[in-house]
Write a protein that holds these residues in place. Structure first.
Motif, PDB file in Angstrom:
ATOM      1  N   GLY A 269      -1.369   4.089 -15.275  1.00 47.77           N
ATOM      2  CA  GLY A 269      -0.023   3.653 -15.603  1.00 47.77           C
ATOM      3  C   GLY A 269       1.064   4.653 -15.256  1.00 47.77           C
ATOM      4  N   GLN A 270       0.710   5.781 -14.648  1.00 49.15           N
ATOM      5  CA  GLN A 270       1.704   6.815 -14.336  1.00 49.15           C
ATOM      6  C   GLN A 270       1.959   6.950 -12.825  1.00 49.15           C
ATOM      7  OE1 GLN A 270       2.103  10.350 -16.852  1.00 49.15           O
ATOM      8  NE2 GLN A 270      -0.053  10.094 -17.408  1.00 49.15           N
ATOM      9  N   ARG A 271       1.482   5.992 -12.054  1.00 48.72           N
ATOM     10  CA  ARG A 271       1.571   6.109 -10.592  1.00 48.72           C
ATOM     11  C   ARG A 271       3.009   6.220 -10.105  1.00 48.72           C
ATOM     12  NH1 ARG A 271       1.560   1.995  -6.379  1.00 48.72           N
ATOM     13  NH2 ARG A 271       0.854   2.922  -4.423  1.00 48.72           N
ATOM     14  N   ASP A 272       3.874   5.292 -10.511  1.00 50.30           N
ATOM     15  CA  ASP A 272       5.265   5.308 -10.046  1.00 50.30           C
ATOM     16  C   ASP A 272       5.976   6.585 -10.480  1.00 50.30           C
ATOM     17  OD1 ASP A 272       4.883   2.861  -8.897  1.00 50.30           O
ATOM     18  OD2 ASP A 272       5.869   1.717 -10.487  1.00 50.30           O
ATOM     19  N   ARG A 273       5.731   6.986 -11.710  1.00 51.61           N
ATOM     20  CA  ARG A 273       6.347   8.212 -12.227  1.00 51.61           C
ATOM     21  C   ARG A 273       5.947   9.419 -11.378  1.00 51.61           C
ATOM     22  NH1 ARG A 273       4.432   9.067 -17.973  1.00 51.61           N
ATOM     23  NH2 ARG A 273       6.185   7.684 -18.467  1.00 51.61           N
ATOM     24  N   LEU A 274       4.664   9.515 -11.055  1.00 56.49           N
ATOM     25  CA  LEU A 274       4.179  10.677 -10.322  1.00 56.49           C
ATOM     26  C   LEU A 274       4.620  10.660  -8.866  1.00 56.49           C
ATOM     27  CD1 LEU A 274       0.629  10.977 -11.905  1.00 56.49           C
ATOM     28  CD2 LEU A 274       2.577  12.518 -12.204  1.00 56.49           C
ATOM     29  N   LEU A 275       4.817   9.472  -8.309  1.00 56.93           N
ATOM     30  CA  LEU A 275       5.362   9.401  -6.952  1.00 56.93           C
ATOM     31  C   LEU A 275       6.782   9.952  -6.919  1.00 56.93           C
ATOM     32  CD1 LEU A 275       4.084   5.906  -5.710  1.00 56.93           C
ATOM     33  CD2 LEU A 275       3.404   8.162  -4.847  1.00 56.93           C
ATOM     34  N   ARG A 276       7.579   9.605  -7.927  1.00 53.15           N
ATOM     35  CA  ARG A 276       8.953  10.096  -8.001  1.00 53.15           C
ATOM     36  C   ARG A 276       8.990  11.598  -8.233  1.00 53.15           C
ATOM     37  NH1 ARG A 276      12.888   5.944  -9.622  1.00 53.15           N
ATOM     38  NH2 ARG A 276      11.887   3.914  -9.658  1.00 53.15           N
ATOM     39  N   LEU A 277       8.308  12.029  -9.279  1.00 50.19           N
ATOM     40  CA  LEU A 277       8.332  13.444  -9.623  1.00 50.19           C
ATOM     41  C   LEU A 277       7.593  14.289  -8.587  1.00 50.19           C
ATOM     42  CD1 LEU A 277       7.706  13.251 -13.480  1.00 50.19           C
ATOM     43  CD2 LEU A 277       9.890  13.546 -12.278  1.00 50.19           C
ATOM     44  N   GLY A 278       6.570  13.699  -7.973  1.00 46.93           N
ATOM     45  CA  GLY A 278       5.813  14.424  -6.958  1.00 46.93           C
ATOM     46  C   GLY A 278       6.662  14.806  -5.765  1.00 46.93           C
TER      47      GLY A 278
END
Length: 257
Positions: free
Chosen positions: A69-78
């Motif tokens: 459930g954290q994929r979109d978040r990690l793409l942004r922050l990554g």
């Protein structure tokens, strides 16, 4: 490098991989070990960074359940972590290490304080969000903060996990284990990006890397990352917070020594 030196570097890699997965600051084991064995500081720093990449990857894999459930978040922050890591790595290659000594110590100190007061600050942030726009990814403020954390990680890296877990814990409405999982992914991005840049500079310039040290640290850190994930996922939030604070204080003492 003799057999005893090789064993010491491998053991330091195992310990660093485990600590990085649970908290961060594993470089405060491997980096001083390489320096004690006679490696110049910049060579030790670059070799250490590359060697710890596999441990970051296995640590992130070990937290795969908490990453759901954290994929979109990690793409942004990554993206912020990647950009920051490249900038930090370029600073390492272009500036004297002494220029960042005071800044590094100050950053770790701030991170420890943030982790200690994180529950109160998180409640305050959540109250401020009520009735306003919700930012499930932390908003622009967190993205910029992660970028600066990436710069720090690309330059030195020790305690970047402490800094990241403090920032993510305050700005995200998540429990500490899911925050720690996200921290492992972002740390892996930072270390991996910096490692690619260091390797490219080694290929096209006179940047010095000890590939024996890289191999030994990488082997140890890979094992340590898996062990750290097994242990870290079973630590209660309060205990984990205490470990983070202790490791952060130890990092400051090491850097002042």
């Amino acid at each position: 490098m003799n057999l005893l030196d090789a064993v010491a570097v491998f053991a330091a890699g195992v310990a660093a991989g485990g600590i990085n997965t649970v908290v961060g600051s594993g470089s405060l084991i491997t980096f001083p070990t390489l320096v004690a064995l006679g490696y110049p500081p910049v060579v030790a720093n670059v070799s250490n960074n590359i060697g710890l990449v596999p441990g970051s990857a296995t640590g992130a894999y070990g937290y795969r359940e908490e990453l759901k459930g954290q994929r979109d978040r990690l793409l942004r922050l990554g993206a912020g972590s990647l950009i920051g890591a490249v900038i930090g790595a370029l600073l390492l290659l272009g500036l004297p290490a002494e220029a960042f000594d005071v800044i590094v110590i100050a950053l770790i100190g701030i991170a420890v304080v943030l982790v200690m007061v994180q529950p109160r600050l998180q409640k305050w942030v959540l109250r401020r969000r009520e009735g306003g726009e919700h930012h499930p990814h932390g908003g622009v403020t967190l993205w910029i903060a992660v970028l600066f954390a990436g710069m720090y990680g690309g330059y030195f890296g020790a305690a970047q996990g402490v800094i990241l877990i403090a920032l993510l814990g305050i700005m995200l409405d998540e429990d500490l284990q899911r925050v720690n999982a996200a921290k492992n992914v972002l740390s892996a991005i930072v270390n991996g990006s910096a490692a690619v840049l260091f390797t490219l500079m080694w290929l096209i310039s006179d940047t010095e890397i000890s590939w024996w040290a890289v191999l030994l640290i990488a082997s140890g850190a890979t094992l340590g990352g898996l062990i750290g994930a097994r242990v870290g996922r079973r630590i209660p939030p309060l205990v984990l917070r205490g470990v983070i604070v202790v490791v952060g204080i130890a990092a400051i003492v090491n850097l002042l020594a």
